[in-house]
Design a protein around this motif. Structure first.
Motif, mmCIF file in Angstrom:
data_model
loop_
_atom_site.group_PDB
_atom_site.id
_atom_site.type_symbol
_atom_site.label_atom_id
_atom_site.label_comp_id
_atom_site.label_asym_id
_atom_site.label_seq_id
_atom_site.Cartn_x
_atom_site.Cartn_y
_atom_site.Cartn_z
ATOM 1 N N MET A 1 1.204 -1.518 -0.019
ATOM 2 C CA MET A 1 0.319 -0.354 -0.285
ATOM 3 C C MET A 1 0.488 1.272 -0.066
ATOM 4 N N LEU A 2 2.605 1.565 0.108
ATOM 5 C CA LEU A 2 3.310 2.188 0.535
ATOM 6 C C LEU A 2 3.595 3.076 -1.015
ATOM 7 N N CYS A 3 2.991 1.209 -1.950
ATOM 8 C CA CYS A 3 3.666 1.668 -3.738
ATOM 9 C C CYS A 3 2.264 1.896 -4.460
ATOM 10 N N ASP A 4 2.685 2.983 -5.901
ATOM 11 C CA ASP A 4 1.632 3.156 -6.007
ATOM 12 C C ASP A 4 0.517 2.860 -7.279
ATOM 13 N N ILE A 5 1.178 2.198 -7.793
ATOM 14 C CA ILE A 5 0.149 1.332 -8.695
ATOM 15 C C ILE A 5 0.234 -0.086 -8.076
ATOM 16 N N LEU A 6 -1.109 -1.106 -7.934
ATOM 17 C CA LEU A 6 -0.981 -2.057 -7.184
ATOM 18 C C LEU A 6 -1.502 -3.634 -8.049
ATOM 19 N N LEU A 7 -0.158 -4.482 -8.209
ATOM 20 C CA LEU A 7 -0.925 -5.495 -9.337
ATOM 21 C C LEU A 7 -1.111 -6.546 -8.476
#
Ligand code: HXC
Length: 257
Positions: free
Chosen positions: A114-120
């Protein structure tokens, strides 16, 4: 730098960080935290890099903070040492970060995603905040970011019961942008990251800053912030190139300036 708990690679303008403590399902110990933050910061500062990807293994993105490492921690020590503080720097990176999640993303692992911007998510992905089962609560923003991502009803249930949710439920709830077959996850994440990295870097950084501002401020202030950055984009060479390329019916050749 020689890292022991992560693998670092680059492909074109994409920097790839692979969590690599397979025997512990990529449990996030202090060494891994420091290595991820150091590698990500180095990519963030590298003008040849436009986007980052963080991934784990087939079985686990990360099964949470390292329980065996933290079990004897005491309040004054962790308070004074600002334990987990370095993770905040990951959320402050300028360049976009794609999380490619297969298998378990639990506790700190879900928080890292969730700290990342795009979650695949791979179809095998399983998300949860099971800290409550250990007698604690999330510590890298899980109770805040999960609630903003999926709303109070689902976040409260997941956090209070420790239940895991699969990829389908996570997509329906708005935690992940897309589900891809596990075998294609990394290729797909790299393709998304290459697409982003090919865009004007100043525009991509402005875009990330602007979207993230939506979580920090009122609508009026957020729109004002966006408007200022929008105006500022006209100070970049890439804006001139992007619009000239459109008018001339050709592909833009962005210089990331
Ligand atoms: C330390 C861990 C670990 C963890 C797994 N391992 N998760 N070690 N910390 N978080 C280790 C196991 O001890 C085991 O080591 C090996 O990895 C394989 O795990 P198994 O349990 O044997 O695998 P499996 O039966 O497939 O179960 C997978 C699992 C389970 C459901 C993910 O491992 C699990 O529940 N892990 C803990 C998940 C969790 O509670 N996460 C939240 C942590 S708290 P050995 O040596 O026995 O082979 C947290 C706080 C966040 O994240 C706050 C800030 C970070």
């Amino acid at each position: 730098t020689a890292y022991e708990t992560i693998l670092v690679d680059r492909k074109g303008r994409v920097g790839l960080i692979t969590l690599n403590r397979p025997k512990a399902l990529n449990a996030l110990n202090s060494q891994l935290m420091n290595e991820v933050v150091e590698a990500a910061t180095a990519f963030d500062r590298d003008p040849e890099i436009g986007c980052l990807v963080i991934t784990g293994s087939e079985k686990a993105f990360a099964a949470g903070a390292d329980i065996k490492e933290m079990q004897d921690n005491r309040f004054p020590d962790v308070y004074l040492d600002d334990w987990l503080g370095p993770w905040d720097r990951l959320g402050q990176l300028h360049k976009p970060v794609v999380a490619a999640v297969a298998g378990y993303a639990l506790g700190g692992g879900c928080e890292l995603a969730m700290l990342c911007d795009i979650l695949l998510a791979a179809d095998t992905a399983r998300f949860g905040q099971p800290e409550i089962k250990l007698g604690v609560i999330p510590g890298i923003g899980g109770s805040q970011r999960l609630t903003r991502a999926i709303g109070k009803a689902k976040a409260m249930e997941l956090c209070l019961t420790g239940r895991m949710m699969g990829a389908e439920e996570a997509e329906r709830a708005g935690l992940v942008s897309r589900i891809v077959p596990a075998a294609d996850l990394l290729d797909e994440a790299m393709a998304v990251a290459e697409t982003v990295a090919a865009m004007s870097a100043p525009a991509a950084v402005m875009m990330k800053e602007s979207v993230n501002r939506a979580f920090e401020t009122t609508l009026a202030e957020g729109v004002r912030f966006e408007r200022r950055l929008f105006h500022a984009a006209f100070a970049t060479a890439d804006q001139k190139e992007g619009m000239a390329a459109f008018a001339e019916k050709r592909t833009p050749d962005f210089r990331h300036r």
